[in-house]
Write a protein that holds these residues in place. Structure first.
Motif, PDB file in Angstrom:
ATOM      1  N   ALA A 131      31.470  -6.364  -1.954  1.00 46.59           N
ATOM      2  CA  ALA A 131      31.843  -5.772  -3.241  1.00 46.59           C
ATOM      3  C   ALA A 131      30.628  -5.238  -3.998  1.00 46.59           C
ATOM      4  O   ALA A 131      30.772  -4.431  -4.913  1.00 46.59           O
ATOM      5  N   HIS A 132      29.442  -5.695  -3.627  1.00 46.04           N
ATOM      6  CA  HIS A 132      28.232  -5.308  -4.360  1.00 46.04           C
ATOM      7  C   HIS A 132      27.280  -4.427  -3.539  1.00 46.04           C
ATOM      8  O   HIS A 132      26.636  -3.546  -4.091  1.00 46.04           O
ATOM      9  N   PHE A 133      27.178  -4.699  -2.240  1.00 38.07           N
ATOM     10  CA  PHE A 133      26.368  -3.832  -1.388  1.00 38.07           C
ATOM     11  C   PHE A 133      27.246  -2.674  -0.937  1.00 38.07           C
ATOM     12  O   PHE A 133      28.417  -2.865  -0.631  1.00 38.07           O
ATOM     13  N   PRO A 134      26.783  -1.424  -0.842  1.00 40.29           N
ATOM     14  CA  PRO A 134      25.393  -1.015  -1.073  1.00 40.29           C
ATOM     15  C   PRO A 134      25.116  -0.494  -2.488  1.00 40.29           C
ATOM     16  O   PRO A 134      24.087   0.105  -2.715  1.00 40.29           O
ATOM     17  N   ARG A 135      26.036  -0.758  -3.437  1.00 40.47           N
ATOM     18  CA  ARG A 135      25.830  -0.224  -4.788  1.00 40.47           C
ATOM     19  C   ARG A 135      24.520  -0.711  -5.391  1.00 40.47           C
ATOM     20  O   ARG A 135      23.741   0.079  -5.952  1.00 40.47           O
ATOM     21  N   ILE A 136      24.276  -2.010  -5.303  1.00 44.48           N
ATOM     22  CA  ILE A 136      23.076  -2.551  -5.906  1.00 44.48           C
ATOM     23  C   ILE A 136      21.826  -2.050  -5.190  1.00 44.48           C
ATOM     24  O   ILE A 136      20.764  -1.881  -5.790  1.00 44.48           O
ATOM     25  N   ILE A 137      21.953  -1.781  -3.884  1.00 46.02           N
ATOM     26  CA  ILE A 137      20.793  -1.242  -3.151  1.00 46.02           C
ATOM     27  C   ILE A 137      20.495   0.171  -3.640  1.00 46.02           C
ATOM     28  O   ILE A 137      19.327   0.560  -3.773  1.00 46.02           O
ATOM     29  N   ALA A 138      21.534   0.949  -3.913  1.00 43.80           N
ATOM     30  CA  ALA A 138      21.328   2.299  -4.433  1.00 43.80           C
ATOM     31  C   ALA A 138      20.600   2.262  -5.773  1.00 43.80           C
ATOM     32  O   ALA A 138      19.684   3.061  -6.029  1.00 43.80           O
ATOM     33  N   ILE A 139      20.990   1.332  -6.635  1.00 46.75           N
ATOM     34  CA  ILE A 139      20.313   1.186  -7.927  1.00 46.75           C
ATOM     35  C   ILE A 139      18.855   0.783  -7.717  1.00 46.75           C
ATOM     36  O   ILE A 139      17.941   1.333  -8.346  1.00 46.75           O
ATOM     37  N   PRO A 147      15.744   5.505   3.560  1.00 46.65           N
ATOM     38  CA  PRO A 147      17.006   5.194   4.241  1.00 46.65           C
ATOM     39  C   PRO A 147      18.188   5.175   3.279  1.00 46.65           C
ATOM     40  O   PRO A 147      18.044   4.915   2.082  1.00 46.65           O
ATOM     41  N   LEU A 148      19.360   5.434   3.807  1.00 49.38           N
ATOM     42  CA  LEU A 148      20.586   5.274   3.034  1.00 49.38           C
ATOM     43  C   LEU A 148      20.725   3.806   2.629  1.00 49.38           C
ATOM     44  O   LEU A 148      20.236   2.909   3.334  1.00 49.38           O
ATOM     45  N   PRO A 149      21.369   3.533   1.489  1.00 48.39           N
ATOM     46  CA  PRO A 149      21.464   2.140   1.017  1.00 48.39           C
ATOM     47  C   PRO A 149      21.994   1.176   2.065  1.00 48.39           C
ATOM     48  O   PRO A 149      21.497   0.054   2.202  1.00 48.39           O
ATOM     49  N   GLU A 150      23.006   1.604   2.823  1.00 47.58           N
ATOM     50  CA  GLU A 150      23.608   0.695   3.802  1.00 47.58           C
ATOM     51  C   GLU A 150      22.692   0.426   4.994  1.00 47.58           C
ATOM     52  O   GLU A 150      22.986  -0.436   5.823  1.00 47.58           O
ATOM     53  N   ARG A 151      21.566   1.151   5.079  1.00 49.53           N
ATOM     54  CA  ARG A 151      20.636   0.959   6.192  1.00 49.53           C
ATOM     55  C   ARG A 151      19.368   0.229   5.765  1.00 49.53           C
ATOM     56  O   ARG A 151      18.388   0.194   6.512  1.00 49.53           O
ATOM     57  N   CYS A 152      19.351  -0.348   4.580  1.00 49.75           N
ATOM     58  CA  CYS A 152      18.170  -1.060   4.089  1.00 49.75           C
ATOM     59  C   CYS A 152      18.204  -2.552   4.402  1.00 49.75           C
ATOM     60  O   CYS A 152      17.173  -3.223   4.301  1.00 49.75           O
ATOM     61  N   LEU A 153      19.374  -3.078   4.743  1.00 51.22           N
ATOM     62  CA  LEU A 153      19.471  -4.485   5.102  1.00 51.22           C
ATOM     63  C   LEU A 153      19.059  -4.674   6.552  1.00 51.22           C
ATOM     64  O   LEU A 153      19.322  -3.818   7.403  1.00 51.22           O
ATOM     65  N   ASN A 180      28.463 -16.025 -10.364  1.00 51.51           N
ATOM     66  CA  ASN A 180      29.545 -15.264  -9.742  1.00 51.51           C
ATOM     67  C   ASN A 180      29.045 -14.363  -8.614  1.00 51.51           C
ATOM     68  O   ASN A 180      29.856 -13.709  -7.949  1.00 51.51           O
ATOM     69  N   LEU A 181      27.747 -14.310  -8.407  1.00 50.40           N
ATOM     70  CA  LEU A 181      27.181 -13.439  -7.393  1.00 50.40           C
ATOM     71  C   LEU A 181      26.706 -14.242  -6.189  1.00 50.40           C
ATOM     72  O   LEU A 181      26.159 -15.342  -6.351  1.00 50.40           O
ATOM     73  N   PRO A 182      26.876 -13.710  -4.986  1.00 51.43           N
ATOM     74  CA  PRO A 182      26.271 -14.350  -3.813  1.00 51.43           C
ATOM     75  C   PRO A 182      24.747 -14.390  -3.981  1.00 51.43           C
ATOM     76  O   PRO A 182      24.166 -13.506  -4.625  1.00 51.43           O
ATOM     77  N   PRO A 183      24.072 -15.394  -3.451  1.00 49.83           N
ATOM     78  CA  PRO A 183      22.631 -15.566  -3.685  1.00 49.83           C
ATOM     79  C   PRO A 183      21.797 -14.338  -3.356  1.00 49.83           C
ATOM     80  O   PRO A 183      20.897 -13.964  -4.117  1.00 49.83           O
ATOM     81  N   ARG A 184      22.077 -13.708  -2.235  1.00 51.02           N
ATOM     82  CA  ARG A 184      21.250 -12.563  -1.844  1.00 51.02           C
ATOM     83  C   ARG A 184      21.502 -11.372  -2.766  1.00 51.02           C
ATOM     84  O   ARG A 184      20.582 -10.622  -3.098  1.00 51.02           O
ATOM     85  N   VAL A 185      22.740 -11.174  -3.190  1.00 48.81           N
ATOM     86  CA  VAL A 185      23.046 -10.098  -4.136  1.00 48.81           C
ATOM     87  C   VAL A 185      22.337 -10.349  -5.458  1.00 48.81           C
ATOM     88  O   VAL A 185      21.754  -9.434  -6.056  1.00 48.81           O
ATOM     89  N   LEU A 186      22.376 -11.607  -5.927  1.00 44.24           N
ATOM     90  CA  LEU A 186      21.697 -11.945  -7.178  1.00 44.24           C
ATOM     91  C   LEU A 186      20.202 -11.647  -7.075  1.00 44.24           C
ATOM     92  O   LEU A 186      19.597 -11.149  -8.036  1.00 44.24           O
ATOM     93  N   GLU A 187      19.601 -11.902  -5.918  1.00 44.84           N
ATOM     94  CA  GLU A 187      18.182 -11.616  -5.723  1.00 44.84           C
ATOM     95  C   GLU A 187      17.897 -10.123  -5.881  1.00 44.84           C
ATOM     96  O   GLU A 187      16.927  -9.720  -6.526  1.00 44.84           O
ATOM     97  N   TRP A 188      18.754  -9.282  -5.305  1.00 46.50           N
ATOM     98  CA  TRP A 188      18.580  -7.836  -5.437  1.00 46.50           C
ATOM     99  C   TRP A 188      18.767  -7.396  -6.891  1.00 46.50           C
ATOM    100  O   TRP A 188      18.023  -6.551  -7.390  1.00 46.50           O
ATOM    101  N   VAL A 189      19.766  -7.950  -7.563  1.00 52.84           N
ATOM    102  CA  VAL A 189      20.030  -7.587  -8.956  1.00 52.84           C
ATOM    103  C   VAL A 189      18.834  -7.936  -9.835  1.00 52.84           C
ATOM    104  O   VAL A 189      18.346  -7.116 -10.627  1.00 52.84           O
ATOM    105  N   GLU A 190      18.350  -9.165  -9.705  1.00 57.21           N
ATOM    106  CA  GLU A 190      17.203  -9.593 -10.511  1.00 57.21           C
ATOM    107  C   GLU A 190      15.967  -8.765 -10.193  1.00 57.21           C
ATOM    108  O   GLU A 190      15.208  -8.391 -11.094  1.00 57.21           O
ATOM    109  N   HIS A 191      15.779  -8.476  -8.917  1.00 59.21           N
ATOM    110  CA  HIS A 191      14.614  -7.699  -8.496  1.00 59.21           C
ATOM    111  C   HIS A 191      14.607  -6.315  -9.140  1.00 59.21           C
ATOM    112  O   HIS A 191      13.601  -5.873  -9.716  1.00 59.21           O
ATOM    113  N   SER A 192      15.715  -5.613  -9.038  1.00 62.47           N
ATOM    114  CA  SER A 192      15.777  -4.251  -9.575  1.00 62.47           C
ATOM    115  C   SER A 192      15.659  -4.249 -11.097  1.00 62.47           C
ATOM    116  O   SER A 192      14.983  -3.396 -11.687  1.00 62.47           O
TER     117      SER A 192
END
Length: 490
Positions: A351-359, A328-334, A435-447
């Motif tokens: 500001a962070h989605f879908p960039r972090i999802i693409a990574i 799926p496209l990054p914006e369709r993974c949530l 400085n990151l929203p909790p869910r964004v931080l989870e994606w960042v740490e995961h990747s």
């Protein structure tokens, strides 16, 4: 991990004791029963032998109405399906394979045939009545007709029926873990909405809740098993056409059954449900193109990659999705919060989605390549061991193997460099987590952690006894990766 064929050398040492007896069986591709194939497979590590299922394999399964799958496979479709490509899952799979270690099943062998018969499916007084009518959309492939005296199993539970506590546990504990909205949920999630008109999904939801409670409290999982046993008979009732076999309800039901088997950790049936999901996803893509439940593909893709890295799965789902460009496209993974609504990305996350999802997708695609190469290298080691040359020096082979590992490792480093250049701000994300929203931080740490796991994996787990022949920087890389793991988990 004790007993793992990836990390535990002793697990390899035990195999030659039974190997001679198992190898008395004919070549794997000539075996005709599951029992024979299982006996043969016991002499080798997971991944040596492969059993492949395609659409025609499941043509006779009652819950999917064999006549419909058979017609689809033969190209004799209804007028609504003119133009739909009825090819097997990978677009080119045939029943004949040159590899002697690969078998393509012509007919699915039901693992439950020799087990106790499942509990009979007896629609309760409060069960909905089904009137199916095919539509041209994947969104809803059956319509439900209610009368004033019937309610769905879901509504009966909402009103205080015998499954009320299990449904409440699903809503308060299970659903938040799946949906991961990160905020208080209002109303029903997408699974509940579908379960109101799809009893198999309701049983899968309640089975998962009951199993979770049983494991948490150390109690009997009888209730979980009872609901699990009712899913397949309920599917038989629900599937009245080929469209129903890949409906939203069928897709979400098998997804929850996949979760159930992973949580249960008692059988290998999770791979069966993963294969079923691949079949359903492929049929939905053929019939409808874009899928409004694309996030399901992403969820299963991640699970399959992890299973491949742990040497407990085939990686077929991830392989097919990657090859057929179905990711799926990054914006369709949530996931959407509720059915019929767009996928959720809150204002502070924009500001962070879908960039972090693409990574993250790129990291998983690299992890897939690492897992595929490791699977091949382990098969080569096993083959060499079975031929009695496990300790014979083969300089050419060792050099070639080292080159392949260095190449995949270089790919990881190159991708990391590319990501840093494309997203320069990502370098500070982990340094300033507040400085990151909790869910964004989870994606960042995961990747980030997965990318480091891939590097560590290439030094330690590509084949059995890899650490017996370390590279000059192996110790330094292991220490660096482990230090980062501990830092991020603190």
């Amino acid at each position: 991990m004790t007993g793992s064929h990836v990390w535990d050398p002793k697990a390899q040492d035990q195999k030659p004791k039974v190997q001679v007896l198992k190898d008395m069986l004919p070549p794997f591709s000539t075996l005709t029963t599951d029992n024979e194939r299982e006996e043969k497979a016991k002499s080798r590590d997971p991944g040596t032998f492969v059993v492949v299922a395609n659409l025609s394999t499941f043509a006779e399964l009652p819950e999917y109405r064999g006549e419909f799958l058979g017609n689809l496979h033969q190209g004799t479709t209804n007028s609504e399906y003119e133009g739909v490509d009825p090819t097997p899952l990978d677009g080119g799979m045939t029943d004949e394979v040159d590899d002697p270690n690969v078998v393509v099943l012509k007919t699915f062998e039901d693992p439950f045939q020799k087990a106790p018969a499942p509990l009979p499916y007896r629609p309760r007084v409060a069960m909905v009545a089904y009137l199916t009518s095919p539509t041209s959309s994947c969104r809803q492939t059956s319509e439900t007709s209610f009368d004033s005296s019937t309610v769905s199993l879901l509504d009966a539970a909402h009103r205080g029926g015998k499954d009320a506590e299990l449904l409440h546990y699903y809503r308060t504990t299970i659903s938040p873990q799946i949906i991961k909205i990160g905020k208080s949920q209002v109303g029903e999630d997408i699974f509940e909405v579908q379960a109101r008109e799809y009893p198999p999904l309701f049983h899968a939801m309640i089975a998962l809740s009951a199993l979770s409670i049983a494991q948490k409290e150390g109690s009997s999982n009888t209730t979980a098993f009872e609901h699990y046993q009712q899913v397949i008979p309920a599917l038989q009732t629900a599937v009245q056409s080929i469209e129903d076999s890949y409906s939203d309800g069928a897709l979400l039901t098998h997804l929850l059954l996949l979760f159930y088997e992973i949580v249960a950790q008692e059988t290998t049936m999770w791979q069966y449900h993963c294969d079923q999901l691949l079949r359903i996803v492929s049929m939905r893509r053929q019939a409808c193109g874009a899928d409004h439940f694309d996030f399901v593909i992403w969820m299963i893709f991640c699970i399959d990659v992890y299973a491949l890295l742990s040497a407990s799965g085939t990686g077929m789902f991830a392989e097919v999705v990657s090859k057929q460009n179905m990711l799926p496209l990054p914006e369709r993974c949530l996931l959407p919060e509720t059915d019929g609504h767009p996928q959720v990305a809150f204002s502070e996350e924009q500001a962070h989605f879908p960039r972090i999802i693409a990574i993250t997708q790129e990291v998983f695609l690299v992890a897939l390549q690492v897992g595929r190469l490791a699977k091949v290298l382990r098969m080569e080691v096993n083959q060499k061991s079975s031929e009695g040359f496990a300790h014979v020096l083969d300089d050419i082979h060792n050099i070639e193997r080292s080159t392949r590992i260095r190449n995949i490792r270089q790919l990881i480093f190159d991708r990391n460099t590319e990501w840093r250049s494309l997203f320069p701000g990502s370098q500070t994300w982990l340094q300033t987590p507040n400085n990151l929203p909790p869910r964004v931080l989870e994606w960042v740490e995961h990747s980030y952690l997965l990318s480091r796991v891939c590097i560590l994996y290439t030094y330690t787990s590509m084949y059995s006894r890899q650490l017996h022949d370390p590279e000059p920087d192996t110790d330094a890389q292991i220490k660096a990766c482990c230090a980062e793991f501990f830092t991020l988990s603190a």
